[in-house]
Structure formats: structure tokens, C-alpha cells
Scaffold this motif. Structure first.
Motif, PDB file in Angstrom:
ATOM      1  N   ASN A   1      33.890  17.543   8.925  1.00  0.00           N
ATOM      2  CA  ASN A   1      32.792  16.578   8.975  1.00  0.00           C
ATOM      3  C   ASN A   1      33.349  15.191   9.268  1.00  0.00           C
ATOM      4  O   ASN A   1      34.205  14.692   8.528  1.00  0.00           O
ATOM      5  CB  ASN A   1      32.030  16.546   7.649  1.00  0.00           C
ATOM      6  N   LEU A   2      32.848  14.575  10.331  1.00  0.00           N
ATOM      7  CA  LEU A   2      33.257  13.227  10.707  1.00  0.00           C
ATOM      8  C   LEU A   2      32.034  12.331  10.556  1.00  0.00           C
ATOM      9  O   LEU A   2      31.057  12.468  11.286  1.00  0.00           O
ATOM     10  CB  LEU A   2      33.783  13.219  12.147  1.00  0.00           C
ATOM     11  N   VAL A   3      32.092  11.419   9.589  1.00  0.00           N
ATOM     12  CA  VAL A   3      30.903  10.687   9.147  1.00  0.00           C
ATOM     13  C   VAL A   3      31.032   9.201   9.475  1.00  0.00           C
ATOM     14  O   VAL A   3      32.005   8.549   9.076  1.00  0.00           O
ATOM     15  CB  VAL A   3      30.690  10.860   7.633  1.00  0.00           C
ATOM     16  N   ASP A   4      30.034   8.689  10.172  1.00  0.00           N
ATOM     17  CA  ASP A   4      29.952   7.260  10.492  1.00  0.00           C
ATOM     18  C   ASP A   4      28.821   6.683   9.646  1.00  0.00           C
ATOM     19  O   ASP A   4      27.642   6.912   9.914  1.00  0.00           O
ATOM     20  CB  ASP A   4      29.661   7.080  11.988  1.00  0.00           C
ATOM     21  N   LEU A   5      29.174   5.936   8.614  1.00  0.00           N
ATOM     22  CA  LEU A   5      28.178   5.376   7.703  1.00  0.00           C
ATOM     23  C   LEU A   5      27.630   4.061   8.259  1.00  0.00           C
ATOM     24  O   LEU A   5      28.357   3.273   8.884  1.00  0.00           O
ATOM     25  CB  LEU A   5      28.791   5.106   6.325  1.00  0.00           C
ATOM     26  N   ALA A   6      26.347   3.824   8.019  1.00  0.00           N
ATOM     27  CA  ALA A   6      25.722   2.583   8.451  1.00  0.00           C
ATOM     28  C   ALA A   6      26.227   1.432   7.605  1.00  0.00           C
ATOM     29  O   ALA A   6      26.641   1.615   6.452  1.00  0.00           O
ATOM     30  CB  ALA A   6      24.201   2.698   8.338  1.00  0.00           C
ATOM     31  N   GLY A   7      26.202   0.221   8.180  1.00  0.00           N
ATOM     32  CA  GLY A   7      26.558  -0.953   7.409  1.00  0.00           C
ATOM     33  C   GLY A   7      25.533  -1.201   6.318  1.00  0.00           C
ATOM     34  O   GLY A   7      24.360  -0.837   6.441  1.00  0.00           O
ATOM     35  N   SER A   8      25.953  -1.810   5.239  1.00  0.00           N
ATOM     36  CA  SER A   8      25.066  -1.978   4.090  1.00  0.00           C
ATOM     37  C   SER A   8      24.127  -3.173   4.239  1.00  0.00           C
ATOM     38  O   SER A   8      23.177  -3.296   3.465  1.00  0.00           O
ATOM     39  CB  SER A   8      25.899  -2.148   2.811  1.00  0.00           C
ATOM     40  N   GLU A   9      24.382  -4.048   5.212  1.00  0.00           N
ATOM     41  CA  GLU A   9      23.530  -5.221   5.354  1.00  0.00           C
ATOM     42  C   GLU A   9      22.184  -4.874   5.947  1.00  0.00           C
ATOM     43  O   GLU A   9      22.039  -3.941   6.732  1.00  0.00           O
ATOM     44  CB  GLU A   9      24.204  -6.278   6.254  1.00  0.00           C
TER      45      GLU A   9
END
Length: 283
Positions: A271-279
Motif C-alpha cells: 500500500n502506497l498512501v498519499d495523505l492530504a495536507g491537514s490545512e
């Protein structure tokens, strides 16, 4: 497996500073050129970074705040995509090929370079990110293993997006331009993506429902699907990034191996996960 691949590891990558900032200004994050001298095991030795917050950002009269954090490794502004993959991605790919599930997360604020690190830049071939390089290594390794050990491999990919607490299938391309026009959409890219559901079975295991899984037989086929999924992602302009990823995305590579004469299959997921920015977008 090596000790370094059987535990959670954390890495820090520093993005090059923006040209608009003063060249003489003190960096807010810097890697300290020291390691734990008492730690002899290379797999557990940590590098240290120091963060400084300006006094003006804190209450009046307070001194600069210094915070120190330890990571398995630190990549400075000059680190190449190849260096990052060799240190971060190669081990998880080898683990998946050996039958172990593995996951790699990219976490950071908006504009810090998460998507660039995972997917890469479109301008130069050497700017490929972890995902394209992982696909290239997987097909290179299964070709060699298949020839040396007479093993058969099946590679499947899926691409899911989590946006506003709802899962979507980024590889769903069921309607063409004519069908989309009949449904009132100007083009196929405006069609809402199918939703993905999570179901729990009687044993307490979670399963993904309605998520497209494609069998791929070459690196080129897998890269085509990666491009399709990236085109369907939810993006928005922010002060830090004109096309900021506003969703969490999970690109999954499932590898099934059957050795000659074996009665069992060896299956693993990467699994290669690109998390969204928290802002928030408006900030």
C-alpha cells in the motif's frame, strides 16, 4: 527479513526553500550532524533534526523554542528521487515480493512535496517518484525470479481515494463521452466516481466493496492506470500549492506468487498512501 523492514520506520525529507524567501534567513529545520554513538546497529540508529520557532510567533518575551526529533534518516534539500526510493521504497518492495504486507505513508503539510515524492514530476524521467520506481522494480524482480525459480506471478493494482470521509474508486472508467453527455455531463471527467464501501465479515475482517482491481502484466500497463487514477483525484488551489491534493489516496499493488510444485500461493499487498495536507483549502 532484515531488522530494518520488520518495524515501523520514519523518514524526514526537507523541501527546497522557496526563492521568494530571504537567502540569509535562518532555516526553521536543520539536520544535526550527529548520531547516537552508543547505537551500533545500523538498522536502529537514528538521525536527529532540530526545529526552531521564532520568538515573534510565540507570546511576547518568550525565547526561541528549540525542539529535537529523531528519524531513521533525513533527506536534505539536495536529495534526489532515486536516493529517497533506495532508502525508503526498495525494502518495502522486496518485502512484498517475499510475501509480507507493507505500507508506505507520505505525511506532511500542504505544499511539502508528498505527492511529488510518491508520484514524481512530469518534466524529467529522473523525477519519477516512489510509486513508478516501485512498479519498475517489481516487474524487474518478478521477471528474474520467474526465470531463476520457475515461479509464476500475478500483479493486480487498485487506486482508492478518501475524500470528505467517503471512499471512491479512482480506476472506474465505465462511461464514455457519449454516455456522459446523455446523463447531462459535459465530459466523462465530470461523472461522479463510484463510491467504495467497507464491509466487515463474520470473522471481524474488513473488506473493500466496489473497488476496481486490474490485473497488469507490464510496468507500462500499471503506469497507465496510475495516470488514470491521478487524473481523477480531487485537487484545489491553496496559497501553498496551485493543485493541492485534497484527499487521501491509496495505490495498492497485490502480488501473488506460485512456485513450481508448490500447493500454496504466496500473496502480499503493498500500500502506497498519499495523505492530504491537514490545512483547510481557504487557508
Amino acid at each position: 527479513m532484515a531488522a530494518s523492514t520488520t518495524r515501523i520506520r520514519t523518514f524526514l525529507r526537507l523541501r527546497p526553500r522557496r526563492a521568494s524567501r530571504s537567502a540569509g534567513a535562518e532555516a526553521s529545520i536543520r539536520a544535526l550532524e550527529r548520531e547516537d554513538e552508543e547505537e551500533e546497529d545500523e538498522s536502529t540508529r537514528a538521525r536527529v533534526v532540530e526545529c526552531a520557532r521564532a520568538a515573534s510567533e510565540r507570546r511576547a518575551g518568550a525565547k526561541d523554542a528549540r525542539h529535537v526529533f529523531a528519524f531513521d534518516d533525513v533527506f536534505d534539500e539536495d536529495a534526489s528521487q532515486a536516493m529517497v526510493f533506495d532508502a525508503v521504497g526498495r525494502d518495502v518492495v522486496e518485502a512484498a515480493l517475499s510475501g509480507y504486507n507493507a505500507t508506505l505513508f507520505a505525511y506532511g503539510q500542504t505544499g511539502s512535496g508528498k505527492t511529488y515524492t510518491l508520484t514524481g514530476g512530469p518534466a524529467r524521467y529522473e523525477d519519477r517518484g516512489i510509486v513508478p520506481r516501485a512498479l519498475s522494480l517489481i516487474f524487474e524482480r518478478i521477471a528474474k525470479i520467474g526465470a531463476d525459480e520457475d515461479a509464476k506471478f500475478t500483479v493486480e493494482v487498485s487506486y482508492a481515494e478518501i475524500y470528505m470521509e467517503q471512499g471512491y474508486d479512482l480506476l472506474a472508467t465505465t462511461l464514455d463521452e457519449r454516455q456522459s453527455a446523455a446523463r447531462g455531463y459535459a465530459r466523462a471527467s465530470e461523472i461522479p466516481l463510484p463510491k467504495v464501501r467497507l464491509m466487515e465479515d463474520e470473522h471481524g475482517c474488513m473488506h473493500t466493496m466496489d473497488l476496481t482491481t486490474r490485473v497488469v502484466t507490464s510496468e507500462a500497463e500499471a503506469l497507465d492506470l496510475l495516470f488514470v487514477g491521478d487524473s481523477n483525484r480531487a485537487v484545489a488551489e491553496t496559497p501553498l500549492n496551485m493543485a493541492s491534493s485534497r484527499s487521501h489516496c491509496i495505490f495498492t499493488i497485490a502480488i501473488t506468487r506460485r512456485s513450481r510444485g508448490a500447493d500454496t500461493l504466496r500473496r502480499a499487498k503493498l500500500n502506497l498512501v498519499d495523505l492530504a495536507g491537514s490545512e483547510r483549502v481557504n487557508k
